[in-house]
Design an enzyme around this catalytic site. Sequence first.
Site, PDB file in Angstrom:
ATOM      1  CB  ILE A  24      -0.830   0.125   1.434  1.00  0.00           C
ATOM      2  CG1 ILE A  24      -1.979  -1.064   1.260  1.00  0.00           C
ATOM      3  CG2 ILE A  24      -1.637   1.375   1.296  1.00  0.00           C
ATOM      4  CD1 ILE A  24      -2.768  -1.256   2.425  1.00  0.00           C
ATOM      5  N   GLY A  27       7.264   4.000   3.943  1.00  0.00           N
ATOM      6  CA  GLY A  27       7.472   5.135   4.899  1.00  0.00           C
ATOM      7  C   GLY A  27       9.054   4.972   5.173  1.00  0.00           C
ATOM      8  N   GLY A  28       9.607   6.054   5.982  1.00  0.00           N
ATOM      9  CA  GLY A  28      11.044   6.034   6.427  1.00  0.00           C
ATOM     10  C   GLY A  28      11.034   4.936   7.357  1.00  0.00           C
ATOM     11  CG  MET A  29      10.286   3.113  11.647  1.00  0.00           C
ATOM     12  SD  MET A  29       9.990   3.971  13.507  1.00  0.00           S
ATOM     13  CE  MET A  29       8.374   3.901  13.209  1.00  0.00           C
ATOM     14  CB  ALA A  30       7.196   0.397   8.821  1.00  0.00           C
ATOM     15  CB  THR A  31       6.795  -1.341   3.830  1.00  0.00           C
ATOM     16  OG1 THR A  31       8.053  -0.782   3.499  1.00  0.00           O
ATOM     17  CG2 THR A  31       6.140  -1.476   2.322  1.00  0.00           C
ATOM     18  CB  VAL A  32       1.540   0.358   5.301  1.00  0.00           C
ATOM     19  CG1 VAL A  32      -0.112  -0.318   5.401  1.00  0.00           C
ATOM     20  CG2 VAL A  32       1.808   1.049   6.234  1.00  0.00           C
ATOM     21  CG  ASP A 141       4.729  12.352  11.759  1.00  0.00           C
ATOM     22  OD1 ASP A 141       5.320  13.241  11.235  1.00  0.00           O
ATOM     23  OD2 ASP A 141       4.999  11.267  11.109  1.00  0.00           O
TER      24      ASP A 141
END
Length: 636
Positions: A24, A27-32, A141
């Site tokens: 979907i 991001g900088g920390m994780a993938t959804v 954020d």
Amino acid sequence: MTATPTDPMLGRLIDGRYQVRSRIARGGMATVYLATDLRLERRVAIKIMHGHLADDNTFKSRFVQEARSAARLAHPNVVNVFDQGQDSDMAYLVMEYLPGITLRDLLKDYGRLTPEQTIDIMSAVLSGLAAAHKAGIVHRDMKPENVLLADDGRIKLGDFGLARAASANTATGQALLGTIAYLSPELVTRGVADARSDIYALGIMMYEMLTGEQPFVGEAPMQIAYQHANEQVPRPSSRVPTTPRGLDDLVVWATARDPENRPRDARVMLERLRDVEKLVRDPAAASAEGVAPTMVLPSTPLAASADDETQIITPAAAPGRHRTGPVAADASTELATATRTRARRGYWLFALVLILAGLAGATGWYFGAGPGSLATVPDVAGQSQDAAQAALVAEGFTVKPGTRYDLAVAKDLASGTDPKSGSQVTKGAAVILYVSLGAEMLEVPAVAGMPEADARTALARFTVGKSIQQFSGEVDKGLVIAALDGDGAELPATYPDTGAVTLVVSVGGLPPLVGMGREEAKQALLDVDLVPKEGDLVYSDTVPEGDVVSISSDTDPIRVGDTITLTMSKGVELFEVPDVSGLTINEAAQVIEDAGFTFETDVPELFRDALSVNSQSPGAGEQVPAGTTISANFSG
């Protein structure tokens, strides 16, 4: 965005329960990812921390903190968290799946939103954030990317990856977190955040929704951070004058540089937004309920700049409520003055409306029926000069003469116009009427013997089409044999500009077919794109039976694709030797020579009429080739 076929997570089963379907967002920390919960048979969004961060305890604890922070919230405007866990070295978070777009996507599509749309989205966001603030959670954020707009109309706040439990001042203890465009001044200068930092970010979001742009921009992140720390966010109305005053004031209040001068949390800002909503959606009803047309936002006293029109009063003077004492008296005087001012403004507005109406009418006449109206340039190509000029004048244009060469239009007829036919042009404007000079005749360069590419360059002003491939034993392969005009004749010394030209290019000589066998010759023709055809069989004294004696073609010259007829050998033709026994030597010689053979004898000429033949070789009746020598013996 869906996962690519090379994404290693695609199709993976996580923790024996969640089947990954597609990606979907990243991001900088994780993938959804979009996944299926096989146990409950429902679609979920699963957030997986990047592998290179798995060994960083800071990121891992922040990832777990997101799950805990979101799990503490049960609110219709906050994304639900269902599960959190670890599969091998992979940390994951399972959330509800909301098909739709983000607020950022909406802003990209529409630029800026209407006040009503802004209020609807901000109400939902503030409701969810108020629940977080009530639970002691600071989001840290807030940005359009974290506001989810579901297809079914739900609006939810997500991504609590930077959230922390709030204290009086929650220090980051590390580099600044969150998106730089939405960082509050205290985060930039002191690295501390509380609920009012979220409020500042919401004020920037609200400004962006109302104007379609962010208040501070720069080439480097530090330039933007410096502006947040040292400059006051401008009013949205400075960019979009039609912004309602209540929303204008609410943005200024939420983005005050001093956090003490902002709403203390999302619940306070939500209450004021609902007061503003009454003014925006129904100003008349709001006045009847006692809500002042000009929103007066409560706060602790704030040192306003000279151009800051926001009036700050004490919290006891909240709009829409009954007020007593000096503050109420001041407000009543203020409202009365504002009423008289609006009345005077109304007269001026009425006069202005009349003036604008007059101007609109005059403008409408000018552009609708007057000299400013538009007309379509007619197509006059091919007409006589007089007829074309009359057609243009009839449409309201002035005509300027011009000439140009035109291959398609005969000399002295209208070739076209500038602007082109079909164009919308102001009436009275000058239109150039071009009269054809016919085709411009150009000198034709000599290209025979040139490589094809060079010949095309030399003939660039003409229209050179597909070349003809022709066999030639005299011109090397790839060189031009000739240049032909549109009728297939050799180009003359001069030729019309852009006229059609065809180059005849050599493909070399024909293969040496005479003496080849039947199948070998056919294949040789096919190899050079010629069509083989078998012709008659003929006798040959020199070519063996079954080989090619000669070739022929119905076309001259021979070009690629033509048919070549193969004449094949039947071998040597045989003839029957006549019987000359009993004939004199001279009589036998005549018979044998008449039959196509050569006669040979040792008898002297003086005795040839006296002696007769009693034997011959080859013998009578034998089959031999024409020209064979027949010898005869005699008896005396």
